[in-house]
Write a protein that holds these residues in place. Structure first.
Motif, PDB file in Angstrom:
ATOM      1  N   PHE A   1      -9.064 -12.030  10.029  1.00  0.00           N
ATOM      2  CA  PHE A   1      -7.868 -11.614   9.294  1.00  0.00           C
ATOM      3  C   PHE A   1      -7.132 -12.820   8.740  1.00  0.00           C
ATOM      4  CE2 PHE A   1      -8.812  -8.538  12.579  1.00  0.00           C
ATOM      5  CZ  PHE A   1      -8.707  -7.322  11.927  1.00  0.00           C
ATOM      6  N   ASP A   2      -6.521 -12.640   7.580  1.00  0.00           N
ATOM      7  CA  ASP A   2      -5.586 -13.619   7.027  1.00  0.00           C
ATOM      8  C   ASP A   2      -4.173 -13.139   7.325  1.00  0.00           C
ATOM      9  OD1 ASP A   2      -7.736 -15.001   6.024  1.00  0.00           O
ATOM     10  OD2 ASP A   2      -7.409 -14.401   3.934  1.00  0.00           O
TER      11      ASP A   2
ATOM     12  N   CYS B   1      -7.988  -2.579  14.574  1.00  0.00           N
ATOM     13  CA  CYS B   1      -7.733  -3.918  14.025  1.00  0.00           C
ATOM     14  C   CYS B   1      -6.935  -4.772  15.001  1.00  0.00           C
ATOM     15  CB  CYS B   1      -7.007  -3.817  12.691  1.00  0.00           C
ATOM     16  SG  CYS B   1      -8.041  -3.201  11.341  1.00  0.00           S
TER      17      CYS B   1
ATOM     18  N   GLN C   1      -8.151  -1.833   4.092  1.00  0.00           N
ATOM     19  CA  GLN C   1      -9.341  -2.580   3.682  1.00  0.00           C
ATOM     20  C   GLN C   1     -10.525  -2.330   4.621  1.00  0.00           C
ATOM     21  OE1 GLN C   1      -8.401  -6.811   3.090  1.00  0.00           O
ATOM     22  NE2 GLN C   1      -6.278  -6.260   2.661  1.00  0.00           N
TER      23      GLN C   1
ATOM     24  N   GLU D   1       0.808  -1.221   0.000  1.00  0.00           N
ATOM     25  CA  GLU D   1       0.000   0.000   0.000  1.00  0.00           C
ATOM     26  C   GLU D   1       0.842   1.272   0.000  1.00  0.00           C
ATOM     27  OE1 GLU D   1      -3.757   0.677   0.309  1.00  0.00           O
ATOM     28  OE2 GLU D   1      -3.294  -1.050  -0.952  1.00  0.00           O
TER      29      GLU D   1
ATOM     30  N   ASP E   1      -1.524  -2.505   4.531  1.00  0.00           N
ATOM     31  CA  ASP E   1      -2.054  -3.452   3.552  1.00  0.00           C
ATOM     32  C   ASP E   1      -3.388  -4.023   4.018  1.00  0.00           C
ATOM     33  OD1 ASP E   1       0.402  -2.917   2.507  1.00  0.00           O
ATOM     34  OD2 ASP E   1       1.050  -5.004   2.345  1.00  0.00           O
ATOM     35  N   ALA E   2      -3.529  -4.225   5.334  1.00  0.00           N
ATOM     36  CA  ALA E   2      -4.781  -4.755   5.891  1.00  0.00           C
ATOM     37  C   ALA E   2      -5.723  -3.646   6.328  1.00  0.00           C
ATOM     38  CB  ALA E   2      -4.486  -5.677   7.071  1.00  0.00           C
TER      39      ALA E   2
ATOM     40  N   ALA F   1      -0.572  -9.232   8.336  1.00  0.00           N
ATOM     41  CA  ALA F   1      -1.971  -9.320   7.928  1.00  0.00           C
ATOM     42  C   ALA F   1      -2.103  -8.939   6.455  1.00  0.00           C
ATOM     43  CB  ALA F   1      -2.832  -8.411   8.787  1.00  0.00           C
ATOM     44  N   THR F   2      -2.640  -9.847   5.658  1.00  0.00           N
ATOM     45  CA  THR F   2      -2.798  -9.610   4.225  1.00  0.00           C
ATOM     46  C   THR F   2      -4.232  -9.305   3.833  1.00  0.00           C
ATOM     47  OG1 THR F   2      -3.088 -11.985   3.823  1.00  0.00           O
ATOM     48  CG2 THR F   2      -0.843 -11.093   3.667  1.00  0.00           C
ATOM     49  N   LYS F   3      -5.181  -9.721   4.667  1.00  0.00           N
ATOM     50  CA  LYS F   3      -6.591  -9.535   4.328  1.00  0.00           C
ATOM     51  C   LYS F   3      -7.393  -9.317   5.593  1.00  0.00           C
ATOM     52  CE  LYS F   3     -10.396 -11.626   1.690  1.00  0.00           C
ATOM     53  NZ  LYS F   3     -10.816 -12.835   0.907  1.00  0.00           N
ATOM     54  N   ALA F   4      -8.365  -8.416   5.519  1.00  0.00           N
ATOM     55  CA  ALA F   4      -9.236  -8.120   6.650  1.00  0.00           C
ATOM     56  C   ALA F   4     -10.694  -8.197   6.214  1.00  0.00           C
ATOM     57  CB  ALA F   4      -8.936  -6.728   7.206  1.00  0.00           C
ATOM     58  N   ASP F   5     -11.521  -8.774   7.057  1.00  0.00           N
ATOM     59  CA  ASP F   5     -12.967  -8.820   6.836  1.00  0.00           C
ATOM     60  C   ASP F   5     -13.551  -7.530   7.407  1.00  0.00           C
ATOM     61  OD1 ASP F   5     -15.712  -9.195   6.928  1.00  0.00           O
ATOM     62  OD2 ASP F   5     -15.625 -11.193   7.814  1.00  0.00           O
TER      63      ASP F   5
END
Length: 299
Positions: free
Chosen positions: A243-244, A232, A184, A145, A180-181, A279-283
């Motif tokens: 989170f991923d 987060c 999102q 990012e 990056d997370a 953390a690469t992905k967050a819901d």
């Protein structure tokens, strides 16, 4: 603004045995952050949780604030007042060492929502601390990012890169919520409105701060829905499935003025022995649902 929402969420979460809140100079001065934490504690009705004042300045750098994003007092539109309950006795670093080391290893987690100065000082004072802590969940850093204070650095790491470098090199297990997370997790109009609809004081406070941030983000950055960074960390501790994570190794640039605070995230590591997890992905919907549910159940 986002630190406050994270704190209010933590105060309203019964799963946590909150041992302390420690403050540090960051977006505003250490004196103001200590007062602000006590204000939020009083709003949440959690005077049982001690607040300890932390480092006034980075390990080696001059302090650098970000009042333009958070208001001169660090509270947005909220008018500051002198809270009824005082600060805890002693410095934040001392409190971290004492509270962690008097409990079994691996049972004390830290959510770090600002520069890591206090934690670095605590680790210097007690070399066994890094191995004794439970996960250290950090909001900080940037990779794909890019940065939010310079081209490659995120503010919390940039503000005290030397402290961050020491903590990342300490060997403690770290869950890292970088931009990056957190980019999102956007505070959309619907999500802010859902918090505004709640009737608790904590929710009203958080909603007002989110509105302030929304205005500032529109003017300075041009975003209608700004990212909600620091909560987060609290969300991961409550619901890590939101989170991923990817195992990695993270180092921090401290020598170059051009890339000060850059986080070098290396994914080519042995997953079985990795200490850092990026953390690469967050819901985002899940994070806001969790925050909204907790603030609605709070004071």
């Amino acid at each position: 603004m986002d630190d406050a929402t994270g704190l209010l969420t933590a105060f309203a979460s019964p799963e946590f045995d909150l041992l302390a809140v420690t403050t540090v100079g960051g977006n505003v001065s250490a004196g103001k952050t200590a007062r602000n934490a006590r204000i939020l504690r009083q709003i949440a009705g959690r005077e049982d949780v001690p607040v300890f004042v932390g480092a006034e300045r980075p390990l080696k750098r001059e302090p650098a604030g970000a009042g333009e994003f958070h208001g001169a007092e660090g509270l947005g539109d909220l008018e500051p007042f002198e809270p009824a309950a005082p600060l805890g006795e002693g410095a934040a670093a001392e409190a971290i060492v004492r509270l962690a080391m008097e409990r079994p290893a691996g049972t004390v987690a830290l959510a770090v929502m600002g520069p890591m100065t206090n934690l670095a000082l605590a680790m210097r004072a007690e070399p066994r601390l890094a191995a004794h802590l439970g996960p250290v969940v950090v909001m900080g850093g940037a990779r794909s990012e890019g940065g939010n204070i310079t081209a490659s650095a995120e503010f919390n790491i940039w503000a005290d890169p030397d402290a961050a470098a020491e903590v990342f090199a300490s060997g403690c297990r770290m869950i890292v919520m970088g931009l990056d997370a957190t980019h999102q997790v956007r505070a959309t109009e619907d999500r802010i409105a859902a918090i505004e609809a709640l009737e608790t004081e904590s929710a009203r406070t958080a909603a007002a701060m989110l509105r302030f941030s929304q205005r500032i983000e529109r003017v300075i950055v041009g975003w209608d829905a700004g990212p909600l960074h620091d909560p987060c960390t609290v969300a991961w501790l409550l619901k890590p499935e939101l989170f991923d994570l990817a195992p990695c190794r993270i180092a921090v640039e401290t020598d170059s003025d051009l890339t000060r605070g850059h986080t070098a995230v290396e994914f080519r590591v042995d997953a079985a022995t990795a200490k850092h997890f990026w953390a690469t992905k967050a819901d985002a919907a899940g994070v806001f649902a969790l925050i909204t549910e907790r603030l609605g159940a709070g004071r």
